[in-house]
Scaffold this motif. Structure first.
Motif, short mmCIF file in Angstrom:
data_model
loop_
_atom_site.label_atom_id
_atom_site.label_comp_id
_atom_site.label_asym_id
_atom_site.label_seq_id
_atom_site.Cartn_x
_atom_site.Cartn_y
_atom_site.Cartn_z
N MET A 176 49.24 75.13 39.05
CA MET A 176 48.00 74.60 38.50
C MET A 176 48.18 73.13 38.19
O MET A 176 48.41 72.74 37.05
N GLU A 177 48.11 72.31 39.20
CA GLU A 177 48.31 70.87 39.07
C GLU A 177 47.01 70.20 38.65
O GLU A 177 45.92 70.58 39.10
N ILE A 178 47.11 69.22 37.78
CA ILE A 178 45.95 68.53 37.25
C ILE A 178 46.17 67.03 37.37
O ILE A 178 47.27 66.54 37.13
N SER A 179 45.11 66.30 37.72
CA SER A 179 45.17 64.85 37.83
C SER A 179 44.03 64.22 37.05
O SER A 179 42.97 64.82 36.87
N ASP A 180 44.23 62.98 36.60
CA ASP A 180 43.15 62.28 35.92
C ASP A 180 42.29 61.54 36.94
O ASP A 180 42.48 61.64 38.15
N GLY A 181 41.32 60.78 36.43
CA GLY A 181 40.39 60.08 37.32
C GLY A 181 41.02 59.02 38.17
O GLY A 181 40.43 58.58 39.17
N TYR A 182 42.22 58.58 37.81
CA TYR A 182 42.92 57.57 38.60
C TYR A 182 43.94 58.20 39.55
O TYR A 182 44.69 57.50 40.22
N GLY A 183 44.00 59.52 39.57
CA GLY A 183 44.90 60.21 40.49
C GLY A 183 46.29 60.49 39.94
O GLY A 183 47.16 60.97 40.66
N THR A 184 46.52 60.23 38.66
CA THR A 184 47.82 60.49 38.04
C THR A 184 47.89 61.95 37.62
O THR A 184 47.00 62.44 36.92
N SER A 185 48.93 62.64 38.04
CA SER A 185 49.04 64.08 37.80
C SER A 185 50.08 64.41 36.73
O SER A 185 50.89 63.57 36.33
N ILE A 186 50.03 65.66 36.29
CA ILE A 186 51.05 66.15 35.37
C ILE A 186 52.44 65.98 35.99
O ILE A 186 53.38 65.55 35.32
N SER A 187 52.58 66.30 37.27
CA SER A 187 53.88 66.14 37.93
C SER A 187 54.35 64.70 37.89
O SER A 187 55.55 64.44 37.72
N ASN A 188 53.42 63.74 38.08
CA ASN A 188 53.79 62.33 38.02
C ASN A 188 54.46 62.00 36.69
O ASN A 188 55.50 61.34 36.64
N TYR A 189 53.84 62.45 35.59
CA TYR A 189 54.38 62.13 34.27
C TYR A 189 55.64 62.93 33.98
O TYR A 189 56.56 62.44 33.31
N MET A 190 55.71 64.17 34.45
CA MET A 190 56.93 64.96 34.28
C MET A 190 58.14 64.23 34.89
O MET A 190 59.23 64.21 34.33
#
Length: 209
Positions: A176-190
């Motif tokens: 269940m991957e989630i991204s913000d309006g700029y395309g940054t995802s939970i995985s990116n921050y992890m």
């Protein structure tokens, strides 16, 4: 405020956004804020403060101060006085809903008060750690989407997407991957904020300013 995108299961997304404290789809910049075209808000001594934060990502070690300053640079380049295109405020890009959860109800006051912004970040991080305390114990060290889960990665992702959505991500093992309006995802921050020592952050239930 940012617009969020769930990679799959639209019906589940509706449930998440309503039930997990996730940020809403549409947000208006508070009318009391006078925002320039560059989304910068001018206040006295602004330039002197910003000069210390906009040159390069600060490296202040792998402890909590390094974590928060690296996260702040990613969010706003360390700018206390910025409002983004979705209405998020300040150095750490907080939405009004999150501010209210920790006891701040005046966005204008928040935006012009760096000391308050630092307090809110610490209080909200403690709140997120409380909500995610069981998931931190369960999933730190597990690999998801090719990324090793760390406590600092979890807390950074919670700052991005909200703790409820990080729970969903972890408990679905990254499906269940989630991204913000700029395309940054939970995985990116992890991945980006893995490996910081944030053990000094105390988990607190419903902390307030």
């Amino acid at each position: 405020m940012r617009r969020w995108i769930l990679a799959s299961c639209p019906l589940i997304a509706i449930f998440i956004l309503s039930g997990y404290g996730f940020k809403s789809f549409t947000v208006e910049v508070p009318k009391q804020l006078k925002v320039k075209e560059s989304f910068m808000v001018s206040y006295p001594q602004e330039e002197a403060i910003l000069a210390n934060y906009q040159i390069a990502p600060p490296f202040l070690g792998s402890q909590f101060i390094g974590f928060k300053e690296a996260l702040a640079f990613k969010e706003s380049q360390g700018n206390y006085f910025v409002t983004n295109t979705y209405g998020y405020l300040g150095k750490y890009q907080f939405g009004l809903g999150t501010l209210e959860l920790v006891g701040v109800y005046d966005g204008n006051r928040f935006l012009r008060n760096p000391v308050l912004q630092e307090k809110v970040f610490q209080v909200n991080t403690s709140r997120n750690k409380w909500i995610l305390r069981r998931d931190i114990k369960r999933y730190v060290g597990v690999r998801m989407n090719g990324i090793q889960v760390t406590e600092s990665g979890i807390l950074a992702a919670a700052h991005l997407a909200g703790p409820g959505n990080v729970k969903l991500y972890l408990r679905s093992h990254g499906r269940m991957e989630i991204s913000d309006g700029y395309g940054t995802s939970i995985s990116n921050y992890m991945k980006k904020f893995a490996g910081y020592d944030v053990s000094m952050v105390e988990a607190k239930r419903n902390p307030r300013i």
